[in-house]
Design a protein around this motif. Structure first.
Motif: not given
Length: 162
Positions: A62-67
């Motif tokens: 899903x290409x969900x990045x996180x910090x």
């Protein structure tokens, strides 16, 4: 020899543990692993590790990045619901995972007590999901995964969930 109903129960308890964390249900979190025997705990550890792998794949797809800072904050928020006797170890280890100081492979095969490993994998996996999706959406995802486990695997829940 594996006794299927016992492992079925271990699998469901691992799934239900994952569902109890975002629901913030400490009583359920404590209860889900409480009465499992050593072989069942090892099986539950594998179930939680597989869920982590599935979560990583889904987040990549899903290409969900996180910090990183958000992930560490979410680890702290989720870990506070771990059973009291496991909370410090779970929080510390999950933070180390978030910071890349330890790998999931090292954790899963490591020397921590198996309940600590299961809780840490659950906390870290759910923190990953919660930095990417709303709590409500994560709970829906976990409910759907449980439904699919029952439908596809043919393993109905062997105990009553209150």
């Amino acid at each position: 020899m594996l006794h299927l109903p016992r492992m079925n129960e271990a699998s469901w308890r691992a799934h239900d543990l994952l569902r109890a964390y975002p629901a913030r249900d400490r009583a359920a979190i404590i209860e889900h692993l409480a009465h499992l025997e050593d072989d069942q705990l090892e099986f539950a550890r594998g179930v939680s590790a597989n869920f982590y792998d599935d979560t990583l794949s889904m987040l990549r797809d899903t290409g969900r990045p996180w910090i990183l800072a958000s992930l560490v904050r979410e680890v702290d928020a989720v870990a506070r619901f771990a059973p009291t006797e496991h909370e410090f170890t779970v929080t510390t280890t999950a933070r180390r995972l978030a910071r890349g100081e330890v790998t999931m492979r090292e954790l899963i095969g490591g020397s921590l007590e198996v309940r600590d490993r299961i809780h840490t994998v659950a906390v870290y996996t759910l923190a990953l999901l919660l930095v990417s999706f709303s709590r409500k959406r994560v709970q829906q995802m976990l409910d759907k995964a449980a439904d699919m486990t029952e439908a596809v695997g043919g393993h109905p829940r062997p105990y009553c969930v209150v």
